[in-house]
Motif scaffolding. Structure first.
Motif, short mmCIF file in Angstrom:
data_model
loop_
_atom_site.label_atom_id
_atom_site.label_comp_id
_atom_site.label_asym_id
_atom_site.label_seq_id
_atom_site.Cartn_x
_atom_site.Cartn_y
_atom_site.Cartn_z
N LYS A 58 50.58 39.63 47.81
CA LYS A 58 49.12 39.63 47.59
C LYS A 58 48.68 41.00 47.06
N SER A 59 48.00 40.99 45.94
CA SER A 59 47.59 42.24 45.31
C SER A 59 46.12 42.55 45.63
N SER A 60 45.70 43.75 45.28
CA SER A 60 44.38 44.20 45.70
C SER A 60 43.24 43.55 44.93
N PHE A 61 43.48 43.14 43.68
CA PHE A 61 42.37 42.67 42.85
C PHE A 61 42.30 41.15 42.71
N MET A 62 43.42 40.46 42.68
CA MET A 62 43.40 39.02 42.39
C MET A 62 44.01 38.19 43.51
N ASP A 63 44.09 38.78 44.69
CA ASP A 63 44.58 38.06 45.86
C ASP A 63 45.98 37.48 45.69
N GLY A 64 46.76 37.99 44.77
CA GLY A 64 48.14 37.54 44.62
C GLY A 64 48.35 36.47 43.57
N LEU A 65 47.25 35.98 42.97
CA LEU A 65 47.41 34.98 41.91
C LEU A 65 48.15 35.58 40.71
#
Ligand code: RP5
Length: 164
Positions: free
Chosen positions: A88-95
């Motif tokens: 899960k990334s900070s900007f796109m929630d892991g999408l």
């Protein structure tokens, strides 16, 4: 038994991936843990991937976030199955991570689990190793039976709670 190679793109992935190590521990499956980046240390990624069979690995688990190319880069240079864990990334929630890992070109598959799916990556790796390890197959049967019993117990409890 062949080992699992757990590779993370960054130490910032470790908190999520501890779930993977813990799950492999419950099955008694040996593993090594590495931090190797497709972008920051590409030569190390190539070396790891090319030597993975000779180094005694049976499966590679690659966890990465954002433009998550690690699993694909590793899969390109080995015949071992590669399981990708989108972090899960900070900007796109892991999408962003999920699509970067799952949308591989034909010919180079990466078996992608859900975002932050460290636990499922471990179970899938155990299932792959179990193809040639009957002892692991037995543990997987017990694992599923335990899971079923846990859900049944919850069902019984909630039915009693809302019974009229
Ligand atoms: C990816 O970039 C890593 O897998 C990590 O999920 C993400 C951010 O890395 P750091 O900037 O936190 O090192 O390569």
């Amino acid at each position: 038994m062949k080992k699992v190679c757990i590779v993370m793109g960054s130490d910032s992935d470790l908190k999520v991936m501890e779930g993977c190590m813990n799950k492999l521990d419950t099955f008694g499956v040996p593993y090594d843990v590495r931090i190797v980046s497709a972008h920051r240390t590409p030569a190390a990624a190539e070396q790891l991937s090319r030597n993975a069979v000779a180094d005694g690995y049976g499966v590679i688990i690659a966890a990465a976030g954002k433009a998550a190319h690690l699993g694909g880069v590793l899969a390109a240079q080995t015949t071992l199955p590669v399981i990708g864990v989108p972090i899960k990334s900070s900007f796109m929630d892991g999408l962003d991570s999920l699509l970067s890992i799952v949308q591989m070109p034909s010919g180079i598959p990466v078996a992608t689990v859900g975002v932050n799916g460290a636990d499922n990556a471990a179970i899938l790796a155990v299932q792959m190793l179990a193809l040639s390890e009957p002892e692991l197959s037995e543990k997987l049967v017990q694992f599923k039976a335990d899971m079923q019993a846990a859900v049944e117990a919850k069902d019984e409890k909630i039915r009693a709670q809302f019974a009229k």
